[in-house]
Design a protein around this motif. Structure first.
Motif, PDB file in Angstrom:
ATOM      1  N   MET A 138      23.283  -2.957   6.962  1.00 28.78           N
ATOM      2  CA  MET A 138      22.391  -3.688   7.907  1.00 28.78           C
ATOM      3  C   MET A 138      21.175  -4.030   7.153  1.00 28.78           C
ATOM      4  N   VAL A 139      20.830  -5.258   7.881  1.00 32.48           N
ATOM      5  CA  VAL A 139      19.618  -5.945   7.265  1.00 32.48           C
ATOM      6  C   VAL A 139      18.416  -5.908   8.567  1.00 32.48           C
ATOM      7  N   VAL A 140      17.498  -5.465   8.448  1.00 29.87           N
ATOM      8  CA  VAL A 140      16.388  -5.466   9.431  1.00 29.87           C
ATOM      9  C   VAL A 140      15.103  -6.635   9.105  1.00 29.87           C
ATOM     10  N   ALA A 141      14.965  -7.485   9.651  1.00 36.30           N
ATOM     11  CA  ALA A 141      14.068  -8.562   9.471  1.00 36.30           C
ATOM     12  C   ALA A 141      13.104  -8.727  10.789  1.00 36.30           C
ATOM     13  N   ARG A 142      11.751  -9.231  10.618  1.00 32.56           N
ATOM     14  CA  ARG A 142      10.788  -9.641  11.633  1.00 32.56           C
ATOM     15  C   ARG A 142      10.939 -11.187  11.722  1.00 32.56           C
ATOM     16  N   GLY A 184       6.127 -10.430   6.372  1.00 26.41           N
ATOM     17  CA  GLY A 184       6.323  -9.028   6.480  1.00 26.41           C
ATOM     18  C   GLY A 184       7.465  -8.559   5.696  1.00 26.41           C
ATOM     19  N   GLU A 185       8.134  -7.522   6.014  1.00 27.36           N
ATOM     20  CA  GLU A 185       9.394  -6.853   5.266  1.00 27.36           C
ATOM     21  C   GLU A 185      10.696  -7.163   5.704  1.00 27.36           C
ATOM     22  N   VAL A 186      11.574  -7.245   4.730  1.00 25.42           N
ATOM     23  CA  VAL A 186      12.961  -7.321   5.149  1.00 25.42           C
ATOM     24  C   VAL A 186      13.448  -6.230   4.788  1.00 25.42           C
ATOM     25  N   ARG A 187      14.391  -5.254   5.332  1.00 29.85           N
ATOM     26  CA  ARG A 187      14.914  -3.961   4.876  1.00 29.85           C
ATOM     27  C   ARG A 187      16.194  -4.210   4.668  1.00 29.85           C
ATOM     28  N   VAL A 188      17.067  -3.992   3.461  1.00 27.92           N
ATOM     29  CA  VAL A 188      18.302  -4.038   3.196  1.00 27.92           C
ATOM     30  C   VAL A 188      18.837  -2.763   2.946  1.00 27.92           C
ATOM     31  N   TYR A 189      19.999  -2.168   3.875  1.00 23.04           N
ATOM     32  CA  TYR A 189      20.320  -0.978   3.722  1.00 23.04           C
ATOM     33  C   TYR A 189      21.797  -1.109   3.277  1.00 23.04           C
ATOM     34  N   LYS A 198      17.994   1.776   0.155  1.00 28.22           N
ATOM     35  CA  LYS A 198      17.210   1.042   0.816  1.00 28.22           C
ATOM     36  C   LYS A 198      16.399  -0.044   0.060  1.00 28.22           C
ATOM     37  N   THR A 199      16.343  -1.383   0.132  1.00 29.97           N
ATOM     38  CA  THR A 199      15.842  -2.330  -0.810  1.00 29.97           C
ATOM     39  C   THR A 199      14.965  -3.155   0.253  1.00 29.97           C
ATOM     40  N   THR A 200      13.553  -2.993  -0.267  1.00 24.53           N
ATOM     41  CA  THR A 200      12.662  -3.842   0.927  1.00 24.53           C
ATOM     42  C   THR A 200      12.035  -4.939   0.091  1.00 24.53           C
ATOM     43  N   ILE A 201      12.075  -6.038   0.841  1.00 26.05           N
ATOM     44  CA  ILE A 201      11.642  -7.451   0.413  1.00 26.05           C
ATOM     45  C   ILE A 201      10.559  -7.819   1.273  1.00 26.05           C
ATOM     46  N   ALA A 202       9.425  -8.025   0.687  1.00 28.69           N
ATOM     47  CA  ALA A 202       8.121  -8.868   1.256  1.00 28.69           C
ATOM     48  C   ALA A 202       8.360 -10.405   1.280  1.00 28.69           C
ATOM     49  N   VAL A 203       8.604 -10.723   2.577  1.00 28.06           N
ATOM     50  CA  VAL A 203       8.657 -12.265   2.693  1.00 28.06           C
ATOM     51  C   VAL A 203       7.441 -12.945   3.438  1.00 28.06           C
ATOM     52  N   GLU A 204       7.401 -14.286   2.999  1.00 26.61           N
ATOM     53  CA  GLU A 204       6.283 -15.048   3.735  1.00 26.61           C
ATOM     54  C   GLU A 204       7.041 -15.706   4.963  1.00 26.61           C
ATOM     55  N   ARG A 205       6.645 -16.749   5.542  1.00 28.85           N
ATOM     56  CA  ARG A 205       7.196 -17.539   6.305  1.00 28.85           C
ATOM     57  C   ARG A 205       8.738 -18.074   5.842  1.00 28.85           C
ATOM     58  N   GLY A 206       9.660 -18.160   6.697  1.00 26.72           N
ATOM     59  CA  GLY A 206      10.974 -18.934   6.567  1.00 26.72           C
ATOM     60  C   GLY A 206      11.837 -18.767   7.701  1.00 26.72           C
ATOM     61  N   LEU A 224      15.745 -17.241   4.054  1.00 23.75           N
ATOM     62  CA  LEU A 224      14.863 -18.614   3.210  1.00 23.75           C
ATOM     63  C   LEU A 224      13.660 -18.476   3.443  1.00 23.75           C
ATOM     64  N   SER A 225      12.911 -18.053   2.239  1.00 19.72           N
ATOM     65  CA  SER A 225      11.330 -17.966   2.433  1.00 19.72           C
ATOM     66  C   SER A 225      10.821 -18.514   1.191  1.00 19.72           C
ATOM     67  N   ASP A 226       9.507 -19.051   1.550  1.00 16.78           N
ATOM     68  CA  ASP A 226       8.748 -19.756   0.743  1.00 16.78           C
ATOM     69  C   ASP A 226       8.342 -18.772  -0.576  1.00 16.78           C
ATOM     70  N   THR A 227       8.066 -17.733  -0.375  1.00 16.92           N
ATOM     71  CA  THR A 227       7.901 -16.551  -1.369  1.00 16.92           C
ATOM     72  C   THR A 227       8.404 -15.321  -0.905  1.00 16.92           C
ATOM     73  N   ALA A 228       9.098 -14.545  -1.863  1.00 16.53           N
ATOM     74  CA  ALA A 228       9.352 -13.275  -1.707  1.00 16.53           C
ATOM     75  C   ALA A 228       9.340 -12.260  -2.772  1.00 16.53           C
ATOM     76  N   VAL A 229       9.096 -11.109  -2.817  1.00 19.28           N
ATOM     77  CA  VAL A 229       9.055  -9.863  -3.829  1.00 19.28           C
ATOM     78  C   VAL A 229       9.995  -8.878  -3.246  1.00 19.28           C
ATOM     79  N   VAL A 230      10.784  -8.570  -4.265  1.00 20.25           N
ATOM     80  CA  VAL A 230      11.640  -7.476  -3.999  1.00 20.25           C
ATOM     81  C   VAL A 230      10.999  -6.135  -4.521  1.00 20.25           C
ATOM     82  N   SER A 231      11.195  -5.077  -3.918  1.00 19.17           N
ATOM     83  CA  SER A 231      10.609  -3.615  -4.375  1.00 19.17           C
ATOM     84  C   SER A 231      11.668  -2.759  -4.066  1.00 19.17           C
TER      85      SER A 231
END
Length: 85
Positions: free
Chosen positions: A21-25, A47-52, A58-66, A78-85
């Motif tokens: 499952m992938v959850v995105a805003r 916001g955050e994209v959550r990948v289960y 669970k992997t959380t990825i902070a994204v900007e616009r895209g 597709l995102s301008d910038t993203a950080v995986v945590s």
């Protein structure tokens, strides 16, 4: 059955893997994608994209616009910038 997930910025592929499952805003609100989801194209908001994964991780990825596109059990983010945590 699993989703293939790929997160891409203009410079590089930031994340790739399989998920249950992938959850995105998006501009339409938060949405979850699972295998068999109908085709979808949406605009990501900061916001955050959550990948289960199937093993419960669970992997959380902070994204900007895209954008997010879902087609044939593939989720492309597709995102301008993203950080995986």
């Amino acid at each position: 059955m699993a989703l293939t997930v790929e997160l891409v910025s203009p410079e590089e592929i930031i994340y790739t893997g399989e998920a249950e499952m992938v959850v995105a805003r998006t501009t339409d609100g938060e949405i979850a994608f699972q295998p068999g989801h109908v085709p979808f194209l949406g605009v990501l908001v900061p916001g955050e994209v959550r990948v289960y994964t199937a093993d419960g991780e669970k992997t959380t990825i902070a994204v900007e616009r895209g954008f997010v596109e879902v087609s044939h059990d593939n989720v492309a983010l597709l995102s301008d910038t993203a950080v995986v945590s």
